[in-house]
Scaffold this active site. Structure first.
Site, PDB file in Angstrom:
ATOM      1  N   GLU A  32       2.881  -1.005   0.825  1.00 35.73           N
ATOM      2  CA  GLU A  32       1.902  -0.602  -0.177  1.00 35.73           C
ATOM      3  C   GLU A  32       0.564  -1.166   0.266  1.00 35.73           C
ATOM      4  OE1 GLU A  32       2.778  -1.651  -4.184  1.00 35.73           O
ATOM      5  OE2 GLU A  32       4.676  -0.572  -4.223  1.00 35.73           O
ATOM      6  N   ASP A  86      -4.052  -5.927 -12.138  1.00 36.01           N
ATOM      7  CA  ASP A  86      -3.870  -6.973 -11.137  1.00 36.01           C
ATOM      8  C   ASP A  86      -4.283  -8.341 -11.645  1.00 36.01           C
ATOM      9  OD1 ASP A  86      -2.911  -5.307  -9.039  1.00 36.01           O
ATOM     10  OD2 ASP A  86      -4.940  -4.511  -8.845  1.00 36.01           O
ATOM     11  N   TYR A  88       8.765   2.883  -9.567  1.00 37.32           N
ATOM     12  CA  TYR A  88       8.341   1.490  -9.500  1.00 37.32           C
ATOM     13  C   TYR A  88       8.514   0.885 -10.890  1.00 37.32           C
ATOM     14  CZ  TYR A  88       5.186  -2.420  -8.178  1.00 37.32           C
ATOM     15  OH  TYR A  88       4.639  -3.648  -7.911  1.00 37.32           O
TER      16      TYR A  88
END
Length: 273
Positions: A49, A60, A175
Site C-alpha cells: 500500500e 490517519d 480491508y
C-alpha cells in the site's frame, strides 16, 4: 486475474495470509522512498500500500500524518507518486501496488486522467478513504472499468444492513479496520477481530485483510490465524521517522524498514503453522 487476485490465490494455496505493508510515497525524500519501496518485496512484503500524501488525512494517526507532511515538504505530488510506481515496475512486475489516500488530490488531478495514468504506471488497486459507496460513480466505477481494483474499508460499526452496500463494487480484497479510530492505536479485542472477519466472509468470497493496530510479528501471527491478510503501516512509517536526523535520512533508514518487514513476514508465516 489481477495481480492482487493472483497474489491472494497463491498465498491461499500456500496456506498463509498476505503481509500488506504501507509506506508513504516521498517520505522522507524521493530517493529514499524509492529505495524503501523497492526493498519491501525483498524483505517479505506480499502487497504494497503506497500512501498518496495529503495535507488533511482524516483517518490517519500522528505517525502517518507526519510522514505525509515530510513528503509534501519534500515536493511529492500525485504525479510524483505515479512516477515512483512506474520506476518500481521496471524492476518488479509481480508485486501488487495499491494506492491509498483521499479523493481531493485525485479530483484536482482529474479522475479520467488519473485512472489512465495509474493504469499506465502499473497501479493495481485504490483505497480512497473518504469516498463512500454512495459516491461510486465518482471514481470506483471508472476505476473498475479500467481494470483497477477498488478496495473498500469496513469497520466495527459496519453492520449487516450496511455491509452489502459496502461490498457491492469492492474488488481485490476487503480491508477490515480493526477499531473505531485512527491508524496507530492498539487493538482492544483480538477475539472480536476474528469474529468480525468471519462475519464479513459470510457476505463475500473476497479475501479479508485486517489493518490498524498491528505492530509486531506476534500481532501478525495472531490476527493472521483468522484474516487473509495483515496490513501494517504506522510502525513502518514510525521506523522511518526514528532514523531521521533533522528530517533527513541516515544510513539506517532503509535498513530499519527492511528489518522490520522481515520480522513481520516471519510472524505472518507462523500464523497457521
Amino acid at each position: 486475474m489481477s495481480r492482487i487476485e493472483k497474489r491472494f490465490a497463491e498465498l491461499k494455496a500456500a496456506g498463509r495470509p498476505a503481509l500488506v505493508t504501507y509506506v508513504m510515497a516521498g517520505d522522507p525524500d524521493l530517493a529514499t522512498s524509492q529505495a524503501i519501496l523497492e526493498t519491501l518485496p525483498q524483505a517479505g512484503s506480499d502487497i504494497i500500500e503506497f500512501g498518496m500524501p495529503f495535507s488533511d488525512p482524516m483517518a490517519d494517526g500522528v505517525a502517518i500524518q507526519l510522514g505525509a507532511q515530510r513528503a509534501l515538504a519534500g515536493g511529492m505530488t500525485l504525479r510524483g507518486v505515479l512516477g515512483m510506481v512506474e520506476d518500481f515496475r521496471r524492476k518488479d512486475e509481480t508485486t501488487p501496488i495499491v494506492l491509498m489516500g483521499y479523493y481531493n488530490p485525485i479530483y484536482i488531478f482529474g479522475v479520467d486522467k488519473f485512472i489512465a495514468a495509474a493504469k499506465d504506471a502499473g497501479v493495481d488497486g485504490l483505497i480512497v478513504v473518504d469516498l463512500p459507496p454512495e459516491e461510486d460513480d465518482e471514481l470506483c466505477i471508472p476505476a473498475l472499468a479500467a481494470g483497477i481494483n477498488f478496495i473498500r474499508l469496513t469497520t466495527p460499526t459496519t453492520d449487516d444492513r450496511r455491509l452489502p452496500a459496502v461490498l457491492k463494487n469492492t474488488s481485490g480484497f476487503v480491508y477490515y479496520v480493526s477499531m473505531t479510530g485512527v491508524t496507530g492505536a492498539a487493538i482492544k479485542s483480538r477475539g472480536a477481530v476474528g469474529e468480525a472477519v468471519e462475519r464479513i466472509k459470510s457476505h463475500t468470497d473476497l479475501p479479508v485483510a485486517v489493518g490498524f493496530g498491528i505492530k509486531t510479528a506476534e500481532d501478525a501471527a495472531d490476527i493472521g490465524r483468522h484474516a487473509d491478510g495483515i496490513v501494517v503501516g504506522t510502525v513502518l512509517v514510525d521506523a522511518i521517522a526514528k532514523t531521521l536526523v533533522d528530517n533527513k535520512p541516515t544510513e539506517r533508514t532503509v535498513a530499519a524498514v527492511r528489518e522490520l518487514v522481515a520480522d513481520l513476514a516471519g510472524g505472518v508465516r507462523r500464523a497457521r503453522a
